[in-house]
Enzyme design. Structure first.
Site, PDB file in Angstrom:
ATOM      1  N   SER D  46      42.959  39.157  30.470  1.00 53.68           N
ATOM      2  CA  SER D  46      43.027  37.926  31.378  1.00 53.68           C
ATOM      3  C   SER D  46      41.510  37.499  31.392  1.00 53.68           C
ATOM      4  O   SER D  46      40.519  38.330  31.662  1.00 53.68           O
ATOM      5  CB  SER D  46      43.289  38.376  32.681  1.00 53.68           C
ATOM      6  OG  SER D  46      43.424  37.224  33.706  1.00 53.68           O
ATOM      7  N   GLU D  47      41.368  36.145  30.843  1.00 49.73           N
ATOM      8  CA  GLU D  47      40.048  35.786  30.664  1.00 49.73           C
ATOM      9  C   GLU D  47      38.967  35.581  31.625  1.00 49.73           C
ATOM     10  O   GLU D  47      37.856  35.707  31.477  1.00 49.73           O
ATOM     11  CB  GLU D  47      40.131  34.403  29.836  1.00 49.73           C
ATOM     12  CG  GLU D  47      40.728  33.304  30.767  1.00 49.73           C
ATOM     13  CD  GLU D  47      42.146  32.956  30.573  1.00 49.73           C
ATOM     14  OE1 GLU D  47      42.864  34.125  29.999  1.00 49.73           O
ATOM     15  OE2 GLU D  47      42.594  31.851  30.627  1.00 49.73           O
ATOM     16  N   ASN D  48      39.557  36.094  33.004  1.00 50.21           N
ATOM     17  CA  ASN D  48      38.483  36.151  33.932  1.00 50.21           C
ATOM     18  C   ASN D  48      37.567  37.623  34.012  1.00 50.21           C
ATOM     19  O   ASN D  48      37.053  37.687  34.959  1.00 50.21           O
ATOM     20  CB  ASN D  48      38.996  35.825  35.486  1.00 50.21           C
ATOM     21  CG  ASN D  48      40.330  36.771  35.546  1.00 50.21           C
ATOM     22  OD1 ASN D  48      41.109  36.944  34.727  1.00 50.21           O
ATOM     23  ND2 ASN D  48      40.263  37.227  36.890  1.00 50.21           N
ATOM     24  N   SER D  88      33.993  38.709  28.312  1.00 52.89           N
ATOM     25  CA  SER D  88      35.620  38.532  28.337  1.00 52.89           C
ATOM     26  C   SER D  88      35.816  37.349  27.321  1.00 52.89           C
ATOM     27  O   SER D  88      36.403  37.457  26.133  1.00 52.89           O
ATOM     28  CB  SER D  88      35.973  37.815  29.564  1.00 52.89           C
ATOM     29  OG  SER D  88      37.554  37.590  29.465  1.00 52.89           O
TER      30      SER D  88
END
Lengths: 233, 218, 233, 218
Positions: D46-48, D88
C-alpha cells in the site's frame, strides 16, 4: 524456498549466478558491517574481472581486500581506498582501475538506483576533478553537477537479524551503506547473524523491507576491528 | 609563538554554541571535542551514520559494530541516533550540521580547499570530505599556516586537486585566525607573540590586515 | 530551552514566526498522522496567503481542511485533493490555486530538499501534463523528467514519541510523509503524543534524528478515522 | 456474457505467482486479493507506506494509525514492514513491486493510460497512479471495455489527460483479455459467450485477432 521465504542454506547457492565481468555492490564501511562470508565465497569461486562498488576495499587479508589477492577485481568504485598495500600495488602497476566517488554521492547513487532515479544534482564535487565532464546546472544561484545512479548485477549486504522473508535490521553503525546497497543490486544477497520467523520483527522498526532481498543466509562473523581505540575504564 | 595543536582546538571550540551539531574531521579537528566550553552541549556527527558520538569505549564496552568515520571504536552519547550513509549525507548535504571542522593541505583567497590528494603520492580517496565542504554553511579549516618546508598553505590559488570550490570562509592556523571574503584573506586574530608581519610573510595569497589585530587569548 | 532540548510548552511558541505568504510543508496522509493541533494553531493565528505542501488537504472541518474556512490557503501542492467540498468550491471559484504533483514525486521532492539535492530525474509523469515544460533527458534508452526539490519556511509534522532532543519515532502508517516533511522545512515543528527523556529511545530505531527538529510539543490527538472499514470478529 | 467484477478479479488473480509483491489500486483491483489461488502467498503493498497489508480490522483491532492508500482501516499481515512515503515510492519507482493492478478510463494502442482526470469534472488528483505506472514493469489494467454510454475505452489514442505514456501491456476488461504491443491491441482471451466480433466492434483502436481466441474458463 517457496513464497516469500528467501533463505538459502549454502554460500554456493547464495552467490550462484555470479559471473566474470559482473558488477557487485557491497555494503560496509571500512571493515564494519561487511558481508564477510559472501566476500569469501566470491574469493572461493574465483570470479574475475569484477567491478566492485563499495565505500572501501577492506584491508589486506580481510574483507574485499581478499579479492585483490587473486586479482579478481578489475575496477573499484569507492570513496576511500587507503590502508591496503596490495591495493596500492595493483593500482600503481595499472592492474586495478579505481573510480573515486565522494562518500555521500556514492551512498546517494546506490539509493537512486534502488529508487528508480537515474540521476540527481548535487553540489558535491562541483568545481573539482570529480565534476569534470559532468553536466552542470544552476539552481537558486548555486551550481550543481549531475550524478547518475549506480546499479549492480549483485548486491551483497550484511544485516544483524532478518526474518525468513528478508525483512532486516542492522546493528549500530554496521548499518552504513548496507540499506542502499540492498536496493541497488538486481539480485540482493543478504547475510545475517540470526534468522527469525516472520512476525518476530516489529514492522515499524524494519530497516530493509524484504521486497529488496532475494537470498538470505545465516552466517558467523569474525567482525575484525580496524582501530582498537579503548579508554581506561 | 605558534599555537599548539591543543591551543588550535581550544580556539576553534570557542566557535561552538550550545546545541550545535558538529562534524569533526580526522586529525587535529578531533581534539575540538576535548575543549567544549563548560556548561555547553554539542553533539558530534560521524558521517558513517552516527549522530551523538560518545568517547572511546572501555574494554568491556567494545562493540565492533560501533565505529566512527575514522574507523575507531566509539560509544553513543545520550540521545544519539544511528542511520544509513545515505541519511547521514542527506543531513550533511542538506546543511543540517551546524559546524564542520576539517583539515586541509591548501586554502585559497576564493575559499577553495584542497585536502584529499597529492598527485604522485598514493590516492587514498576523498571519503566524505567533498560532501562535507559542499553541504556545510559553517566550516572552519584547521591547519598549519605553512607546510614543513615553510611553504604557505594560504594561496592565491590552490595548486592541488580541489576538495571544493569557493566554500571556505574561516581558517584557523597555528599562527592566525583568518576569514575569507571578496577574494581575499582577512586577518582577524593572531597567535600570542606572533607578529602581523610574520603572518603576512607566510601568507602567499593577498591578506587584508586591519589596524588592530588582537592576540588570541588563553 | 537550552542545548538540544527542543521542547516548547505552548502552541503559540510552536508556531511563532509563521507569517502571511509563507510556505508550510505538512506531514500526514489523508487525515492519518497529521499535526492536528499545529494546523489548528495556524487557523487560530489567522495567517493568510499560505502555500501548503501536503499530500492531501484534510477533509471538511478536520485537518488542513479547516484552513480553507477562512481562506488562509492561497495555494496547495498535493497529489490528491478529493473528499473536500470547500476545497472544490474555492478551486472552482478561483480562490485557490492547486499544483497537482504525483505522490511519489512529492515525497521525493521533500526528501531532496532536506538532503541538499536541488533536482532529480524521474520517469513519473513523462509524456503527461505533469512533464510539460520540464527538462527531459534520456538515460539507458528511457526518458525522464527533471523535478525540483520543494522547501518550506516551516514544516509541521506529527510523530508518536520523541525524546526532548527531537529524536522521533512514528507509529504504523502514521509515518507516511512525516519523516521527509521534517527535513524540508527551514523550521521544523513536531508534535507528538509523548515526550520522553533522551536515552529512552534506542538509537538504532530512531526514525527522525533530532537534528531535523527545531521545536517539539506534546499534544492530544483526536485521530479521526476517514473510512471506518471493519470486519466481523 | 460480460465478466462480473468478481470474475474479472478472478482472471487477474491467475496472473499472480507465489511470492509476488503486488500493488492493487482502488476499486475492482482490490477484489483481486480475495482470489489469490490456494497455496499461494502474495504480499500487498500500500503506497502510503505498508508492505504486507492484512484484512480490515475487527472492531477491537481498530487502529487509526493503520490505514491503506484508500484511507481504509487495515491490519498488518505476518512479515509486514512499514516505512515512509519516500521509501514506499522508491520501492515502486525502482521496479521492486512484481505486479500492479489498476483501473483506467482509457488505454490506447501505444500503451498509454488515462486514469486520473476528466476535464470539466472536479480534479481530485493523480495520487500515486503516475508513479505506479511509471515504476512497474508488470501492470494489468482492469476496466470495463466500454463506458456506460457504450463508448470504447480501448482507443487509437487516449483523449483524456494521460497518467502515463507507453507503459501498459496488459488489459483485462469485462469482455476480453488484451495485450498491447507494436502499436496494436492483441486479443488473447474472451469472456465466455462473448463473440470476437462484439469485442472488435467495441474496440476503437486497431485489434489484432488470432485464429483462435479461447474463452476465459471459470
Amino acid at each position: 524456498m517457496a513464497g516469500f521465504d528467501k533463505v538459502v542454506n549454502t554460500y554456493e547457492e547464495a552467490m550462484a549466478g555470479l559471473e566474470d565481468g559482473m558488477t557487485v555492490i557491497a555494503g560496509g564501511f571500512g571493515i564494519c558491517g561487511i558481508p564477510e562470508n559472501l566476500i569469501n565465497q566470491i574469493k572461493k569461486m574465483g570470479t574475475k574481472e569484477l567491478t566492485i562498488i563499495s565505500n572501501n576495499c577492506g584491508i589486506d587479508g580481510f574483507g574485499l581486500g581478499v579479492l585483490l589477492e587473486d586479482r579478481q577485481i578489475k575496477k573499484m568504485v569507492s570513496s576511500y581506498v587507503g590502508e591496503n598495500k596490495l591495493f596500492e600495488e595493483q593500482l600503481l602497476s595499472g592492474q586495478l582501475e579505481v573510480e573515486l566517488t565522494p562518500q555521500g554521492t556514492l551512498a546517494e547513487k546506490m539509493r537512486a538506483a534502488g529508487a528508480g532515479i537515474p540521476a540527481f544534482y548535487t553540489a558535491t564535487g562541483y568545481g573539482t576533478d570529480i565534476g569534470e565532464g559532468k553536466d552542470v546546472r544552476e539552481f537558486n544561484g548555486r551550481k550543481y553537477i549531475l550524478e547518475e545512479s549506480i546499479q549492480g548485477d549483485f548486491s551483497i549486504v550484511k544485516a544483524w537479524k532478518a526474518d525468513r522473508y528478508g525483512n532486516a535490521i542492522y546493528r549500530n553503525t554496521a548499518m552504513n551503506f548496507n540499506p542502499m546497497a540492498a536496493t541497488a543490486g538486481k539480485i540482493c544477497v543478504m547475510e545475517v547473524e540470526e534468522i527469525v520467523e516472520p512476525g518476530e520483527l516489529d514492522p515499524m522498526y524494519v530497516h530493509t523491507p524484504g521486497i529488496y532481498v532475494d537470498r538470505l543466509i545465516q552466517g558467523t562473523f569474525e567482525k575484525r576491528i580496524e582501530k582498537r581505540t579503548v579508554r581506561e575504564g | 609563538m605558534a599555537l599548539s595543536r591543543d591551543q588550535m582546538a581550544i580556539r576553534v571550540a570557542r566557535e561552538l554554541q550550545d546545541g550545535y551539531y558538529v562534524n569533526l574531521g580526522i586529525g587535529i579537528p578531533t581534539l575540538v571535542a576535548n575543549h567544549v566550553p563548560e556548561g555547553m552541549e554539542v553533539m558530534l556527527q560521524s558521517e558513517n551514520g552516527l549522530l551523538g558520538m560518545g568517547p572511546f569505549p572501555t574494554e568491556d564496552q567494545i562493540d565492533p559494530d560501533l565505529i566512527n568515520a575514522g574507523k575507531q571504536l566509539v560509544t553513543t552519547a545520550k540521545g544519539a541516533s544511528i542511520f544509513s550513509s545515505a541519511e547521514s549525507f542527506a543531513m550533511i548535504r542538506g546543511g543540517h550540521v551546524d559546524l564542520t571542522v576539517l583539515g586541509a593541505f591548501e586554502v585559497d583567497v576564493n575559499g577553495s580547499i584542497a585536502s584529499w590528494m597529492i598527485p604522485g603520492k598514493l590516492i587514498k580517496g576523498m571519503g566524505g570530505a567533498m560532501d562535507l565542504v559542499a553541504g556545510a554553511d559553517n566550516i572552519i579549516v584547521l591547519m598549519t599556516h605553512a607546510d614543513k618546508y615553510g611553504n604557505s598553505k594560504l594561496l592565491p590559488q590552490c595548486n592541488l586537486p580541489l576538495t571544493g570550490a569557493g566554500c571556505i570562509t574561516q581558517v584557523l592556523t597555528d599562527l592566525a585566525y583568518v576569514e575569507i571574503r571578496d577574494g581575499k584573506f582577512h586577518l582577524v586574530e593572531r597567535a600570542p607573540g606572533v607578529s602581523v608581519e610574520e603572518i603576512v610573510e607566510k601568507t602567499a595569497g593577498e591578506m587584508v590586515v586591519p589596524d588592530h589585530v588582537p592576540e588570541i587569548q588563553f
